[in-house]
Design a protein around this motif. Structure first.
Motif, PDB file in Angstrom:
ATOM      1  N   LYS A   1      -3.217  -8.277  -4.269  1.00 47.42           N
ATOM      2  CA  LYS A   1      -3.168  -7.205  -5.310  1.00 47.42           C
ATOM      3  C   LYS A   1      -3.534  -5.813  -5.486  1.00 47.42           C
ATOM      4  CE  LYS A   1      -3.887 -11.842  -8.110  1.00 47.42           C
ATOM      5  NZ  LYS A   1      -4.958 -11.389  -9.722  1.00 47.42           N
ATOM      6  N   SER A   2      -4.728  -6.006  -4.742  1.00 47.83           N
ATOM      7  CA  SER A   2      -4.894  -3.898  -4.658  1.00 47.83           C
ATOM      8  C   SER A   2      -3.939  -3.321  -3.497  1.00 47.83           C
ATOM      9  CB  SER A   2      -6.446  -3.758  -4.282  1.00 47.83           C
ATOM     10  OG  SER A   2      -6.791  -2.480  -3.635  1.00 47.83           O
ATOM     11  N   VAL A   3      -3.939  -3.905  -2.336  1.00 46.59           N
ATOM     12  CA  VAL A   3      -2.601  -3.212  -1.459  1.00 46.59           C
ATOM     13  C   VAL A   3      -1.388  -3.019  -2.448  1.00 46.59           C
ATOM     14  CG1 VAL A   3      -1.710  -3.379   1.163  1.00 46.59           C
ATOM     15  CG2 VAL A   3      -4.322  -4.131   0.337  1.00 46.59           C
ATOM     16  N   VAL A   4      -0.828  -4.176  -2.771  1.00 46.00           N
ATOM     17  CA  VAL A   4       0.147  -4.001  -3.557  1.00 46.00           C
ATOM     18  C   VAL A   4       0.381  -2.876  -4.887  1.00 46.00           C
ATOM     19  CG1 VAL A   4       1.726  -5.461  -4.385  1.00 46.00           C
ATOM     20  CG2 VAL A   4       0.839  -6.227  -2.914  1.00 46.00           C
ATOM     21  N   THR A   5      -1.101  -3.139  -5.931  1.00 41.98           N
ATOM     22  CA  THR A   5      -0.986  -2.616  -7.123  1.00 41.98           C
ATOM     23  C   THR A   5      -1.107  -0.837  -6.310  1.00 41.98           C
ATOM     24  OG1 THR A   5      -1.789  -4.036  -8.068  1.00 41.98           O
ATOM     25  CG2 THR A   5      -2.544  -1.806  -8.453  1.00 41.98           C
ATOM     26  N   CYS A   6      -1.734  -0.593  -5.151  1.00 45.81           N
ATOM     27  CA  CYS A   6      -2.059   0.974  -4.431  1.00 45.81           C
ATOM     28  C   CYS A   6      -0.561   1.347  -3.790  1.00 45.81           C
ATOM     29  CB  CYS A   6      -3.233   0.934  -3.331  1.00 45.81           C
ATOM     30  SG  CYS A   6      -5.247   1.150  -3.976  1.00 45.81           S
ATOM     31  N   LEU A   7       0.067   0.961  -3.396  1.00 43.83           N
ATOM     32  CA  LEU A   7       1.254   0.666  -2.887  1.00 43.83           C
ATOM     33  C   LEU A   7       1.913   1.491  -3.894  1.00 43.83           C
ATOM     34  CD1 LEU A   7       1.454  -1.400   0.525  1.00 43.83           C
ATOM     35  CD2 LEU A   7       1.208   1.502   0.448  1.00 43.83           C
ATOM     36  N   THR A   8       2.342   0.602  -5.156  1.00 39.00           N
ATOM     37  CA  THR A   8       3.084   0.766  -6.145  1.00 39.00           C
ATOM     38  C   THR A   8       2.449   1.454  -6.824  1.00 39.00           C
ATOM     39  OG1 THR A   8       3.901  -1.469  -6.208  1.00 39.00           O
ATOM     40  CG2 THR A   8       4.155  -0.842  -8.057  1.00 39.00           C
ATOM     41  N   CYS A   9       1.913   1.885  -7.051  1.00 39.93           N
ATOM     42  CA  CYS A   9       0.769   3.680  -8.158  1.00 39.93           C
ATOM     43  C   CYS A   9       1.422   5.204  -7.267  1.00 39.93           C
ATOM     44  CB  CYS A   9      -0.703   3.590  -8.226  1.00 39.93           C
ATOM     45  SG  CYS A   9      -0.686   1.892  -9.583  1.00 39.93           S
ATOM     46  N   MET A  10       1.494   4.456  -6.238  1.00 38.62           N
ATOM     47  CA  MET A  10       0.978   6.038  -4.925  1.00 38.62           C
ATOM     48  C   MET A  10       3.112   5.883  -5.093  1.00 38.62           C
ATOM     49  SD  MET A  10       0.954   6.774  -0.846  1.00 38.62           S
ATOM     50  CE  MET A  10       2.672   5.702  -0.790  1.00 38.62           C
ATOM     51  N   LEU A  11       3.598   5.183  -5.171  1.00 35.31           N
ATOM     52  CA  LEU A  11       5.427   5.491  -4.788  1.00 35.31           C
ATOM     53  C   LEU A  11       5.523   5.830  -6.404  1.00 35.31           C
ATOM     54  CD1 LEU A  11       6.431   2.456  -2.778  1.00 35.31           C
ATOM     55  CD2 LEU A  11       6.044   4.653  -2.163  1.00 35.31           C
ATOM     56  N   ALA A  12       4.896   5.250  -7.311  1.00 30.04           N
ATOM     57  CA  ALA A  12       5.539   6.092  -8.539  1.00 30.04           C
ATOM     58  C   ALA A  12       5.179   7.320  -8.592  1.00 30.04           C
ATOM     59  CB  ALA A  12       4.878   4.734  -9.572  1.00 30.04           C
ATOM     60  N   MET A  13       4.045   7.834  -8.520  1.00 29.54           N
ATOM     61  CA  MET A  13       3.363   9.035  -8.427  1.00 29.54           C
ATOM     62  C   MET A  13       4.178  10.336  -7.602  1.00 29.54           C
ATOM     63  SD  MET A  13       0.436   8.483 -10.710  1.00 29.54           S
ATOM     64  CE  MET A  13       0.696  10.681 -10.452  1.00 29.54           C
ATOM     65  N   ASP A  14       4.398   9.040  -6.469  1.00 29.23           N
ATOM     66  CA  ASP A  14       5.164  10.341  -5.236  1.00 29.23           C
ATOM     67  C   ASP A  14       6.352  11.020  -5.966  1.00 29.23           C
ATOM     68  OD1 ASP A  14       6.010  11.520  -2.586  1.00 29.23           O
ATOM     69  OD2 ASP A  14       7.058  10.136  -3.011  1.00 29.23           O
ATOM     70  N   ALA A  15       7.085   9.708  -6.909  1.00 31.18           N
ATOM     71  CA  ALA A  15       8.014  10.289  -7.630  1.00 31.18           C
ATOM     72  C   ALA A  15       8.375  10.704  -8.773  1.00 31.18           C
ATOM     73  CB  ALA A  15       9.083   8.699  -8.349  1.00 31.18           C
ATOM     74  N   LEU A  16       7.368  11.259  -9.653  1.00 28.52           N
ATOM     75  CA  LEU A  16       7.255  11.293 -10.530  1.00 28.52           C
ATOM     76  C   LEU A  16       6.347  13.163 -10.085  1.00 28.52           C
ATOM     77  CD1 LEU A  16       6.580  12.182 -13.896  1.00 28.52           C
ATOM     78  CD2 LEU A  16       4.275  11.414 -12.621  1.00 28.52           C
ATOM     79  N   LEU A  17       5.192  12.809  -9.545  1.00 22.12           N
ATOM     80  CA  LEU A  17       5.404  14.287  -8.896  1.00 22.12           C
ATOM     81  C   LEU A  17       6.644  15.149  -7.831  1.00 22.12           C
ATOM     82  CD1 LEU A  17       1.577  13.949  -6.815  1.00 22.12           C
ATOM     83  CD2 LEU A  17       2.817  14.960  -9.639  1.00 22.12           C
ATOM     84  N   THR A  18       7.145  14.533  -7.671  1.00 22.47           N
ATOM     85  CA  THR A  18       8.445  14.627  -7.036  1.00 22.47           C
ATOM     86  C   THR A  18       8.988  15.448  -8.097  1.00 22.47           C
ATOM     87  OG1 THR A  18       8.254  13.839  -4.718  1.00 22.47           O
ATOM     88  CG2 THR A  18      10.534  14.879  -5.387  1.00 22.47           C
ATOM     89  N   THR A  19       9.671  14.591  -9.095  1.00 21.87           N
ATOM     90  CA  THR A  19      10.946  15.269  -9.818  1.00 21.87           C
ATOM     91  C   THR A  19       9.657  16.258 -10.455  1.00 21.87           C
ATOM     92  OG1 THR A  19      11.013  13.025 -10.132  1.00 21.87           O
ATOM     93  CG2 THR A  19      11.686  14.092 -12.046  1.00 21.87           C
ATOM     94  N   LEU A  20       8.922  16.682 -11.007  1.00 21.65           N
ATOM     95  CA  LEU A  20       7.902  17.512 -11.733  1.00 21.65           C
ATOM     96  C   LEU A  20       8.358  18.494 -10.984  1.00 21.65           C
ATOM     97  CD1 LEU A  20       5.140  15.980 -13.307  1.00 21.65           C
ATOM     98  CD2 LEU A  20       7.296  16.103 -14.615  1.00 21.65           C
ATOM     99  N   ILE A  21       8.421  18.928  -9.652  1.00 21.07           N
ATOM    100  CA  ILE A  21       7.726  19.617  -9.179  1.00 21.07           C
ATOM    101  C   ILE A  21       8.656  20.478  -8.581  1.00 21.07           C
ATOM    102  CG2 ILE A  21       6.621  21.194  -6.530  1.00 21.07           C
ATOM    103  CD1 ILE A  21       4.158  18.672  -6.820  1.00 21.07           C
ATOM    104  N   TYR A  22      10.102  19.679  -8.253  1.00 16.33           N
ATOM    105  CA  TYR A  22      11.259  20.502  -7.883  1.00 16.33           C
ATOM    106  C   TYR A  22      12.065  19.877  -8.281  1.00 16.33           C
ATOM    107  CZ  TYR A  22       8.624  20.719  -3.203  1.00 16.33           C
ATOM    108  OH  TYR A  22       7.858  20.480  -2.311  1.00 16.33           O
ATOM    109  N   PHE A  23      12.202  19.323  -9.762  1.00 16.40           N
ATOM    110  CA  PHE A  23      13.185  19.199 -10.201  1.00 16.40           C
ATOM    111  C   PHE A  23      12.898  20.075 -12.275  1.00 16.40           C
ATOM    112  CE2 PHE A  23      14.137  16.071  -7.579  1.00 16.40           C
ATOM    113  CZ  PHE A  23      15.709  16.988  -6.417  1.00 16.40           C
ATOM    114  N   THR A  24      12.016  20.591 -11.641  1.00 16.34           N
ATOM    115  CA  THR A  24      11.772  21.428 -14.048  1.00 16.34           C
ATOM    116  C   THR A  24      10.817  22.523 -13.648  1.00 16.34           C
ATOM    117  OG1 THR A  24       9.351  20.615 -12.568  1.00 16.34           O
ATOM    118  CG2 THR A  24      10.727  19.091 -14.324  1.00 16.34           C
TER     119      THR A  24
END
Length: 246
Positions: free
Chosen positions: A223-246
């Motif tokens: 569960k830890s590995v799956v949750t970490c991967l999911t949260c990491m990808l979600a944060m990556d998408a959010l940060l990329t959107t905020l930095i490069y498209f705002t």
């Protein structure tokens, strides 16, 4: 579950900044030990993974750009892809698989063996004693590993470009530098820093929450590995959107 995770995260980050608040500091010996376990031990795998990805990017890019007569653009592709996205992402994946899972399994084993309860009986806060050194080491070493991985990936791209594709070495370096700016470097380090905090807190949380003996340790680690991967990808998408498209 979310409330318990939030409480643990707040306690852990307060413990990280305890010296600035005039409170008792974390143990330096434990911090250095975790930095070695999380960071130094992960360096060969991170370096190899980023090297291979740099090679793949250069080769795949060359196949497409050659059709357009713009083979020189391989340098641009490798540089901004690694610095913006692939470097921090693949480094975090390696750390999650190697160190994040190890943290969960280690704390889970301590929980099953009732060592954490023993700390409570002795009046020692398990969060400050166990979680804070691991979280702080993860936050420190994730950017360090990311910088190492990005450097290796860029070197791999340069190596393929100059040796296999016969590109001019100086022109390759100049194009790589021109393809990126300070924002790309800042973005990669910011992502690594946030990834470190997320992986550290999630791994420790699932370790402390283990129930059900040895089988529970295995379930929590998964569960830890799956949750970490999911949260990491979600944060990556959010940060990329905020930095490069705002």
């Amino acid at each position: 579950m979310l409330l318990a995770y939030a409480q643990l995260s707040i306690q852990a980050f307060v413990g990280v900044f305890a010296p600035l608040l005039g409170q008792r500091s974390w143990r330096l010996s434990a911090l250095f030990a975790q930095m070695v376990n999380i960071g130094v031990a992960s360096m060969p795998t991170v370096a190899l993974a980023n090297f291979l990805l740099g090679v793949v990017l250069a080769v795949q890019g060359a196949g497409q750009f050659d059709k357009l007569g713009a083979i020189d653009m391989v340098a641009d592709l490798v540089a901004f892809s690694i610095l913006r996205e692939i470097g921090p992402l693949i480094t975090a994946v390696i750390v999650i698989g190697r160190s994040g899972s190890a943290i969960t399994a280690e704390l889970g084993t301590m929980k099953v063996a009732e060592e954490i309860e023993a700390l409570n009986v002795m009046g020692i806060d398990p969060v400050k004693y166990l979680v804070v050194p691991r979280l702080l080491a993860m936050i420190i070493m994730m950017p360090v590993l990311t910088v190492l991985g990005e450097g290796i990936g860029l070197f791999a791209g340069w190596l393929i470009g100059t040796v296999s594709l016969h590109l001019d070495s100086i022109n390759y370096v100049q194009r790589s530098i021109a393809a990126v700016d300070q924002k790309d470097l800042f973005t990669g380090l910011l992502k690594a820093l946030i990834f470190g905090g997320v992986v550290g807190t999630v791994s420790c949380f699932y370790g402390i929450q283990v129930e059900g003996g040895a089988e529970g340790v295995g379930r929590s680690t998964t569960k830890s590995v799956v949750t970490c991967l999911t949260c990491m990808l979600a944060m990556d998408a959010l940060l990329t959107t905020l930095i490069y498209f705002t």
